[in-house]
Design an enzyme around this catalytic site. Sequence first.
Site, PDB file in Angstrom:
ATOM      1  N   ASP A 226      -1.386 -18.211  18.881  1.00 41.05           N
ATOM      2  CA  ASP A 226      -0.570 -18.393  20.083  1.00 41.05           C
ATOM      3  C   ASP A 226      -0.662 -19.797  20.674  1.00 41.05           C
ATOM      4  OD1 ASP A 226       0.736 -16.025  20.619  1.00 41.05           O
ATOM      5  OD2 ASP A 226      -0.972 -15.140  21.663  1.00 41.05           O
TER       6      ASP A 226
HETATM    7  C1  BGC Z   1      -5.355 -14.917  24.016  1.00 42.70           C
HETATM    8  C2  BGC Z   1      -6.017 -16.226  23.851  1.00 42.70           C
HETATM    9  C3  BGC Z   1      -5.028 -17.318  23.989  1.00 42.70           C
HETATM   10  C4  BGC Z   1      -4.128 -17.158  25.187  1.00 42.70           C
HETATM   11  C5  BGC Z   1      -2.970 -18.066  25.078  1.00 42.70           C
HETATM   12  C6  BGC Z   1      -4.666 -14.920  25.347  1.00 42.70           C
HETATM   13  O1  BGC Z   1      -4.165 -13.692  25.629  1.00 42.70           O
HETATM   14  O2  BGC Z   1      -6.331 -13.941  23.928  1.00 42.70           O
HETATM   15  O3  BGC Z   1      -6.722 -16.296  22.659  1.00 42.70           O
HETATM   16  O4  BGC Z   1      -5.737 -18.499  24.115  1.00 42.70           O
HETATM   17  O5  BGC Z   1      -3.643 -15.854  25.329  1.00 42.70           O
HETATM   18  O6  BGC Z   1      -2.421 -18.352  26.308  1.00 42.70           O
HETATM   19  O1  IFM Z   2      -2.702 -13.706  17.626  1.00 43.83           O
HETATM   20  C1  IFM Z   2      -3.091 -13.866  18.964  1.00 43.83           C
HETATM   21  C2  IFM Z   2      -2.955 -12.537  19.651  1.00 43.83           C
HETATM   22  O2  IFM Z   2      -1.617 -12.091  19.621  1.00 43.83           O
HETATM   23  C3  IFM Z   2      -3.457 -12.589  21.092  1.00 43.83           C
HETATM   24  N1  IFM Z   2      -4.773 -13.113  21.177  1.00 43.83           N
HETATM   25  C4  IFM Z   2      -4.969 -14.385  20.509  1.00 43.83           C
HETATM   26  C5  IFM Z   2      -4.499 -14.397  19.062  1.00 43.83           C
HETATM   27  C6  IFM Z   2      -4.634 -15.792  18.458  1.00 43.83           C
HETATM   28  O3  IFM Z   2      -4.005 -16.743  19.241  1.00 43.83           O
END
Ligand code: BGC
Ligand code: IFM
Length: 492
Positions: A154
């Site tokens: 993400d």
């Molecule tokens: C994810 C993170 C990520 C973030 C991005 C979160 O919900 O767990 O890993 O850095 O979203 O904004």
């Molecule tokens: O793949 C994502 C997931 O959808 C939400 N938590 C973080 C992961 C890696 O960025």
Amino acid sequence: IWNAYQVMVTFNLSRSASFFESGVGRGMGFRDSNQDLLGFVQMAPARARERLLDLAATQLENGGAYHQYQPLTKRGNDAVGSGFNDDPLWLVLAATAYLKETGDWSILSEPVVYENRPGTEQPLAEHLQRSMQYTLDRLGPHGLPLIGRADWNDCLNLNCFSETPGESFQTTENRGEGKIAESVFIAGQFVLAAKEMAGIAEQAAGGKPHPATSDLQPAAYYMQLAQQMEAAVRAHGWDGAWFLRAYDAFGGKVGSAECDEGRIFIEPQGMCVMAGIGLEDGLAEQALASVQGHLATEHGVVLLQPAYTHYRVHLGEITSYPPGYKENASIFCHTNPWIMIGEAMLGHGEEALNTYHRICPSVRAAISDVHRCEPYVYAQTIAGKDAPTHGEAKNSWLTGTAAWNYAAITQWILGIRASHDGLRVAPAIPASWSGFTASRLFRGVTYHIDVRRAGPGNRVALTVDGQPVAGDVVPLPRAGVGEVRVAVEVGR
Ligand code: BGC
Ligand code: IFM
């Protein structure tokens, strides 16, 4: 038991009810829920079926997907929107896992709406086809899939160019048309999905299935797509000793030996090997050796190296985290089972298990003063080697690590996995294991499996209810049979 329980909890809540994330606002992730299903499908197939249809109902007509949906209304979240270009392909992978587990071909004919809009119903098979087409309609200059907002990671925001501290990388308007930045991860995922689509089409041609499979193309079509994408990966996605991560919005390499930081990333190594790229000619072997050489630590495999030390506007959120945390080079546990699966596919049972032990909560209980997290549940991340708290886990419970570890352990190390034709038993256990026993409920039949090591290597010889069977798939028994005994000799 705890792994299975965590799989159930993540399946129920996705990441939506977690204050580690962002409270209830976030909803059920499209990619998250599809992946959670990979660990859940054999426990409660009827619920997995319902979930698949719910997810598909949020899909957009162009094959794209809302990134999240709200569990109560089951509607896609407008606020977060779509454009995470890996999302639709996860639906293909989840649906195939369901089909292999259950043999329930009727799901492909289920009429499912797009974007929750009545009147737009099409069979699920057509939704899967559009997921594939979505990628094909969005290829970049190297013939690799465009990344859009981000892919599985993400925080790899190659089109965002955020200059304002505090603004959301996920929702802020992307700059430009996004027609340059490409993802090698999505390319690997597409190859895997295309092979799975070919597997479905092949079954259909074999006379098995259902009217809706006529919405699919023939198997040869999907195999050709897989080959074309694999060719693009080989030509433009191989960096010499590992798979490249991406091309940025200027066509510059991400995750290459040429970069000053972020030279190698874990995700494309895991995904491309799982897709079968380079299994035959040594690329896969080399990619995983690079992972073990550059990314493995005593606390698990880190996401990238070297960690980014300052913010880079063209790479986005990933470079906003301190070195060794979250997507910036922590041990992002979700990705470690991809390496376990890859190692198992290469027949490296020892490495697969060893990779697991480093993130396994009960093993880490011996160093709980460092790990500092519940000793029975996986965490989203363990601080990487660039962090002052290396080895400290954070964000337990709601993580795709649960489903993926469950799959990696049961389906790849123990090697018991559903296939369209029956239950496959192809373990990749360490040389030192003398064997194991397991029982597995599959399509209403209980399989009692007794695996014994007869010699080195992973070749198997199956005996099913006293009769030798060629290959590694236990054929489906005739109707009415409730129990099957499978004796497996490994290394003969
Ligand atoms: C994810 C993170 C990520 C973030 C991005 C979160 O919900 O767990 O890993 O850095 O979203 O904004
Ligand atoms: O793949 C994502 C997931 O959808 C939400 N938590 C973080 C992961 C890696 O960025």
